[in-house]
Design an enzyme around this catalytic site. Structure first.
Site, short mmCIF file in Angstrom:
data_model
loop_
_atom_site.label_atom_id
_atom_site.label_comp_id
_atom_site.label_asym_id
_atom_site.label_seq_id
_atom_site.Cartn_x
_atom_site.Cartn_y
_atom_site.Cartn_z
N ASP A 99 49.46 -8.06 2.08
CA ASP A 99 50.77 -8.67 2.29
C ASP A 99 50.66 -9.76 3.35
OD1 ASP A 99 53.92 -7.50 1.71
OD2 ASP A 99 53.63 -8.99 3.30
N ASN B 57 60.35 -1.16 -3.31
CA ASN B 57 61.71 -1.64 -3.07
C ASN B 57 62.30 -2.09 -4.40
OD1 ASN B 57 61.51 -1.25 -0.27
ND2 ASN B 57 60.56 -3.24 0.01
N GLN C 275 64.42 -5.59 -2.16
CA GLN C 275 63.39 -6.26 -2.95
C GLN C 275 63.58 -7.77 -2.85
OE1 GLN C 275 63.33 -5.28 -7.14
NE2 GLN C 275 61.42 -6.41 -7.50
N HIS D 33 56.19 -4.28 -7.66
CA HIS D 33 55.02 -4.14 -6.78
C HIS D 33 55.16 -2.89 -5.93
CE1 HIS D 33 58.08 -6.66 -4.83
NE2 HIS D 33 57.71 -6.10 -3.68
N LEU D 34 54.04 -2.31 -5.65
CA LEU D 34 53.97 -1.11 -4.82
C LEU D 34 53.36 -1.51 -3.48
CD1 LEU D 34 52.62 2.34 -5.99
CD2 LEU D 34 51.78 1.28 -3.90
N HIS D 35 54.09 -1.22 -2.39
CA HIS D 35 53.54 -1.44 -1.06
C HIS D 35 52.69 -0.23 -0.69
CE1 HIS D 35 56.44 -4.71 0.31
NE2 HIS D 35 57.14 -4.18 -0.68
P1 AMP Z 1 59.65 -6.81 -1.36
O1 AMP Z 1 60.53 -7.18 -0.19
O2 AMP Z 1 59.54 -5.34 -1.57
O3 AMP Z 1 60.04 -7.56 -2.61
O4 AMP Z 1 58.19 -7.25 -0.94
C1 AMP Z 1 57.68 -8.52 -1.17
C2 AMP Z 1 56.52 -8.67 -0.24
O5 AMP Z 1 55.74 -9.75 -0.69
C3 AMP Z 1 56.89 -8.96 1.22
O6 AMP Z 1 56.37 -7.93 2.05
C4 AMP Z 1 56.23 -10.31 1.49
O7 AMP Z 1 55.70 -10.39 2.78
C5 AMP Z 1 55.15 -10.34 0.42
N1 AMP Z 1 54.72 -11.64 -0.02
C6 AMP Z 1 55.49 -12.67 -0.44
N2 AMP Z 1 54.72 -13.71 -0.83
C7 AMP Z 1 53.43 -13.32 -0.67
C8 AMP Z 1 52.17 -13.92 -0.90
N3 AMP Z 1 52.06 -15.17 -1.39
N4 AMP Z 1 51.04 -13.22 -0.60
C9 AMP Z 1 51.13 -11.98 -0.09
N5 AMP Z 1 52.31 -11.33 0.14
C10 AMP Z 1 53.44 -12.00 -0.14
#
Ligand code: AMP
Length: 114
Positions: free
Chosen positions: A30, A87, A94, A100-102
């Protein structure tokens, strides 16, 4: 989906700090890590969110978690533990509309989440 940032990462059109990839899934760090290990595991196939899945996606969702657990082990988290977070939608915070899975680990994680 051509405009989706995670589809572009999966296709290699946008750079990422990739830690794992196979024919169905990609895992990358991330950009704004919330823990010492913060990896996103995504299916290559575009799915907007958990709200969009159907019973036909059960295999994909199961393998997503199996893959994420293998990535956690690969990154040395199996002994100390970790957390998966998915999320979903506005209240789930989200921000990227590609399922996506964190994978979070490397420190004790608080509970309950905010
Ligand atoms: P969510 O808030 O659950 O949709 O998570 C999206 C995640 O994607 C966030 O934690 C961002 O920091 C991450 N993110 C967004 N763009 C990128 C990217 N280009 N490379 C890596 N992580 C990203």
């Amino acid at each position: 989906m051509t405009s989706c940032i995670f589809c572009k990462i999966a296709a290699g059109e946008i750079p990422s700090d990739q830690v794992y990839a196979d024919q169905d899934f990609v895992a990358f760090r991330d950009l704004q890590p919330q823990a010492p290990v913060h990896v996103l595991v995504i299916p290559r196939r575009h799915v907007d969110a958990l709200t969009e899945v159907t019973p036909g996606d059960a295999d994909l969702l199961g393998r997503l978690q199996v893959t994420a657990a293998a990535v956690a082990a690969q990154l040395g988290l199996a002994a100390t533990g970790y957390r998966f977070v998915v999320n979903c939608g506005r209240d789930g915070c989200q921000t990227v509309p590609h399922l996506h899975l964190h994978l979070l680990g490397g420190r004790p994680l608080g509970w309950p989440p905010g």
